[in-house]
Design a protein around this motif. Structure first.
Motif, PDB file in Angstrom:
ATOM      1  N   LEU A 218       2.880  -5.382  -1.050  1.00 21.60           N
ATOM      2  CA  LEU A 218       3.876  -5.522  -1.880  1.00 21.60           C
ATOM      3  C   LEU A 218       4.919  -6.250  -1.038  1.00 21.60           C
ATOM      4  O   LEU A 218       6.285  -6.227  -1.795  1.00 21.60           O
ATOM      5  N   GLY A 219       4.817  -6.102   0.041  1.00 21.23           N
ATOM      6  CA  GLY A 219       6.073  -6.671   0.855  1.00 21.23           C
ATOM      7  C   GLY A 219       7.069  -5.746   1.716  1.00 21.23           C
ATOM      8  O   GLY A 219       6.741  -4.457   1.350  1.00 21.23           O
ATOM      9  N   SER A 220       8.212  -6.012   1.752  1.00 25.06           N
ATOM     10  CA  SER A 220       9.080  -5.231   2.452  1.00 25.06           C
ATOM     11  C   SER A 220       9.851  -4.518   1.278  1.00 25.06           C
ATOM     12  O   SER A 220       9.779  -4.865   0.042  1.00 25.06           O
ATOM     13  N   SER A 221      10.882  -3.511   1.500  1.00 21.51           N
ATOM     14  CA  SER A 221      11.379  -2.730   0.372  1.00 21.51           C
ATOM     15  C   SER A 221      12.268  -3.663  -0.252  1.00 21.51           C
ATOM     16  O   SER A 221      12.203  -3.518  -1.644  1.00 21.51           O
ATOM     17  N   ALA A 222      12.783  -4.744   0.274  1.00 11.17           N
ATOM     18  CA  ALA A 222      13.745  -5.482  -0.346  1.00 11.17           C
ATOM     19  C   ALA A 222      12.882  -6.670  -1.390  1.00 11.17           C
ATOM     20  O   ALA A 222      13.165  -6.701  -2.433  1.00 11.17           O
ATOM     21  N   GLU A 223      11.840  -6.665  -0.985  1.00  9.22           N
ATOM     22  CA  GLU A 223      10.920  -7.576  -1.820  1.00  9.22           C
ATOM     23  C   GLU A 223      10.159  -6.733  -2.822  1.00  9.22           C
ATOM     24  O   GLU A 223      10.039  -7.266  -3.927  1.00  9.22           O
ATOM     25  N   MET A 224       9.894  -5.432  -2.410  1.00  9.72           N
ATOM     26  CA  MET A 224       9.472  -4.492  -3.657  1.00  9.72           C
ATOM     27  C   MET A 224      10.513  -4.454  -4.893  1.00  9.72           C
ATOM     28  O   MET A 224      10.237  -4.463  -5.954  1.00  9.72           O
ATOM     29  N   ILE A 225      11.967  -4.306  -4.212  1.00 10.76           N
ATOM     30  CA  ILE A 225      12.847  -4.008  -5.223  1.00 10.76           C
ATOM     31  C   ILE A 225      12.834  -5.277  -5.993  1.00 10.76           C
ATOM     32  O   ILE A 225      13.339  -5.326  -7.292  1.00 10.76           O
ATOM     33  N   MET A 226      13.071  -6.438  -5.704  1.00  8.55           N
ATOM     34  CA  MET A 226      13.120  -7.882  -6.220  1.00  8.55           C
ATOM     35  C   MET A 226      11.840  -7.813  -7.358  1.00  8.55           C
ATOM     36  O   MET A 226      12.103  -8.236  -8.414  1.00  8.55           O
ATOM     37  N   ARG A 227      10.933  -7.196  -7.011  1.00  3.40           N
ATOM     38  CA  ARG A 227       9.743  -7.438  -7.641  1.00  3.40           C
ATOM     39  C   ARG A 227       9.723  -6.524  -9.061  1.00  3.40           C
ATOM     40  O   ARG A 227       9.185  -6.827 -10.012  1.00  3.40           O
ATOM     41  N   GLN A 228      10.836  -5.895  -9.185  1.00  6.38           N
ATOM     42  CA  GLN A 228      10.866  -4.829 -10.219  1.00  6.38           C
ATOM     43  C   GLN A 228      11.418  -5.662 -11.663  1.00  6.38           C
ATOM     44  O   GLN A 228      11.154  -5.203 -12.675  1.00  6.38           O
ATOM     45  N   THR A 229      12.053  -6.994 -11.187  1.00  7.95           N
ATOM     46  CA  THR A 229      12.325  -7.809 -12.314  1.00  7.95           C
ATOM     47  C   THR A 229      11.825  -9.025 -12.351  1.00  7.95           C
ATOM     48  O   THR A 229      12.093  -9.969 -12.964  1.00  7.95           O
TER      49      THR A 229
END
Ligand code: SF4
Lengths: 284, 388
Positions: A218-229
């Motif tokens: 799912l990528g980096s934590s930054a990418e993951m948090i972006m994925r929430q939306t």
């Protein structure tokens, strides 16, 4: 402007600094959820001596140890039951429960349903990262379709739980969901839950970056948090699932609210009435 | 030392009540102000009594969603500083073991009443048994200390339930009150007005500056003072192995030190914890060891045996765990054989054999829901008295 306010809140006021560094993995969403909770408590001017935090087992369960309050790290799934006893015995305390998706919905599912029904003055934060992180990444009741975990090597084929729908159906006085991506909104939601006179259930969509994120690329934590939306489909889906991971249509904000009587107050009122009647009969 | 004040006199003088009723009265007299439970035969009358009695003394009664939750709620209430109890029977006692272990490890005072019925599993819900003796000692995982009390009459259920609170609060431990369905639902006349009940004990609360308070540091009593939420100590309580500061640790030395204190914490208090009764043991050549309803039958059996010339005596542990070992050894000093009648497959006998190492120990095991009669025990005593 809102984000500036987030930076202004000094989280150290409510933390046990002697417990730092904390044990969360880099990028874990639970730290954001903890910050939102402490920020909400601060805005309510919460007296730390009158705050009790009860948590179960799992990564979310470990958060209580970092809060400078009366904290109780209890058995797996039972935090709501311990908290119910504490809140009934000590109506002067503010009792907050921190739980994870496995803790709250699987092993603790029965306690959640009845906590919602009983409507005791408790605030329950369920940090949903769709996985058992502490034990190494097994499937949980909220794992999305097709996601890989150590116990779903073929991809998860069990449907996932809508915890908020469950809580609302069981009668919780206040039900809401928010993502860690929206920290100020999350803080506002928790604050509203804390202010609600009755049982408040708040689902926080959080990310397990190290275990669940890696496993599913799912990528980096930054990418993951972006994925929430976002409407991105994780590579784990391998084109077998149509829907994106955590689609935008997962409703957030306040999802249900009622003003059923708070159980502790109702019980104490009934007890007072019975006592008064007994005293009248006894001629006291 | 814990503060001790006189217990409030129990209401009424002569009363005709059941064992479960006496249990509820004993709890209220000892200061119990919180009960959480779940319906189960044959203990439900305790919950029903307390559902009425607790609100009258500003206490709280709550029926939880299951046995696990009721044990958890009791511990939660006690962590809040309120004397708390639950009551159950075999299947429920099994479910309570998880959180009972938490209370033992985190040292949270609480009282668990287990009215024993037939087992295993659902067993015989309305029939007596004494099959949970070992479960009361070893039921939860890992090593931990526990106190279990085994009253044998309605009056004694009142006394021992009240005493369970005193012990739980003084030694920061779960205390199990263990009695069988027969005496739970037996109705006897008791005088609750005259005899003194167990002392009304307050927990040792943390005092002094917060900076100096360590939640699991203990003086020579081995019992740490507890912090009450709201008093400003803001401590952490966990079921993980913890250091003196209450926070989890995996440091082998620290874990070992805390567990060593925990496991030995009753030892220096045995004089206050041990309770037992001896009947005609001074010259006893055959000794009966029994608890609960079996001890009631044995009392009569000793009279019958003595009338027939057999020098019989009865040793009855009232504190079952930790077992009054040296008292049993003393009572059995002259005995050539020991008889252990019990409503299980030999659990008490195992302990008696362990303690009396080498002495002839014979059992009367009963697992069919029927109490053992005085005549059966007397016959056993005569046989042993003649043969040994
Ligand atoms: S395992 Fe996952 S949930 Fe647990 S701390 Fe690490 S990232 Fe967070």
């Amino acid at each position: 402007m809102i984000l500036d306010k987030a930076a202004d809140f000094d989280v150290r006021k409510y933390l046990r600094l002697e417990m730092m560094p904390h044990f969360l993995c880099p990028g874990c969403g639970h730290g954001i959820a903890l910050r939102a909770l402490l920020w909400a408590l601060d805005e309510l001017d919460q007296d730390k001596d009158k705050l009790a935090v009860v948590s179960g087992i799992g990564c979310a369960g470990r958060l209580s140890a970092y809060i400078d309050a009366n904290t109780f790290h209890v058995t797996h799934g039972r935090a709501l039951a311990y908290a119910s006893g504490l809140a009934l015995a000590r109506a002067d305390l503010r009792v907050v429960v921190i739980s994870g998706d496995g803790d709250c919905l699987a092993i603790g599912g029965n306690h959640l349903i009845h906590a919602c029904r009983r409507n005791l003055n408790l605030t329950c934060l369920m940090l949903n990262n769709e996985v058992y992180g502490m034990t190494g990444g097994q499937v949980s009741p909220t794992t999305s379709a097709a996601m890989l975990t150590t116990t779903t090597p073929l991809g998860n084929s069990e449907p996932s739980f809508d915890a908020c729908a469950l809580a609302a159906a069981a009668g919780a006085g206040f039900v809401g969901r928010e993502v860690t991506y929206h920290l100020p909104k999350l803080k506002e939601l928790i604050k509203a839950g804390l202010e609600h006179p009755g049982f408040a259930f708040i689902e926080v969509l959080s990310d397990c970056t190290e275990i669940f994120g890696r496993k599913n690329e799912l990528g980096s934590s930054a990418e993951m948090i972006m994925r929430q939306t976002s409407d991105l489909r994780p590579s784990a889906y391998r084109d077998t699932v149509e829907a994106p991971f955590r689609p935008n249509e997962l409703a957030t904000g306040v999802l249900a609210r009622n003003d059923r009587p708070e159980y502790g107050t109702a019980y104490r009122n009934a007890a007072r009435a019975i006592k008064a009647a007994a005293e009248r009969r006894g001629g006291k | 030392m814990s503060a001790v004040k006189a217990a409030p006199a129990a209401a009424g003088a002569m009363q005709l009540i059941s064992g479960n009723h006496a249990c509820a009265l004993g709890a209220i007299a000892a200061g119990c102000r919180f009960f959480a439970g779940y319906p189960i035969t044959p203990s439900s009358e305790i919950a029903e009594r307390l559902a009425r009695a607790l609100p009258e003394v500003d206490g709280v009664f709550v029926q939880m969603e299951d046995e696990i939750a009721s044990m958890a709620a009791v511990i939660g209430a006690s962590m809040g500083g309120v004397k708390a109890m639950t009551a159950t029977s075999g299947p429920g006692f099994s479910l309570k073991q998880e959180n009972l272990g938490y209370a033992a490890g985190a040292e949270i005072p609480c009282v668990i009443v287990n009215v024993m019925r037939g087992g295993p599993s659902t067993g015989m819900p309305t029939r007596p048994a004494q099959g949970d003796l070992m479960q009361a000692r070893w039921g939860s995982h890992g090593d931990y200390p526990i106190i279990a009390l085994a009253p044998a009459s309605v009056r004694e259920i009142f006394d021992q339930t009240a005493r369970a609170f005193a012990l739980a609060e003084t030694y920061r431990t779960p205390v199990v009150v263990l009695y069988d369905q027969t005496i739970a639902q037996l109705t006897e006349t008791v005088d609750l007005g005259h005899r003194r009940v167990a002392p009304f004990v307050e927990r040792k609360w943390a005092s002094g500056p917060r900076e100096e308070y360590r939640p699991y540091a203990a003086d020579e009593s081995a019992i740490p003072a507890m912090a009450r939420p709201g008093d400003g100590y803001r401590v952490h309580t966990t079921g993980l192995n913890h250091a003196e500061n209450g926070f989890p640790t995996q440091n082998a030395d620290v874990v070992e030190r805390n567990l060593a204190r925990l496991l030995a914490k009753f030892e220096r208090h045995r004089e206050a914890i041990d309770a037992w009764q001896v009947t005609s043991c001074e010259d006893a050549e055959v000794l009966v060891v029994a608890i609960g309803i079996s001890a009631r039958s044995a009392t009569r059996a000793v009279e019958l045996a003595r009338a027939r010339g057999v020098k019989a005596g009865l040793f009855r542990p009232i504190t079952l765990w930790p077992f009054p070992e040296k008292q049993l050894r003393a009572a059995a000093a002259r005995a050539r054989a020991v008889l252990v009648p019990e409503m299980n497959a030999g659990q008490l006998r195992l302990e008696v054999e362990r303690i009396l190492g080498g002495k002839r120990v014979q059992g009367i095991d009963r697992c069919n829901g029927e109490p053992i009669t005085p005549a059966e025990i007397a016959a056993g005593l005569e046989e042993l008295g003649v043969r040994s």
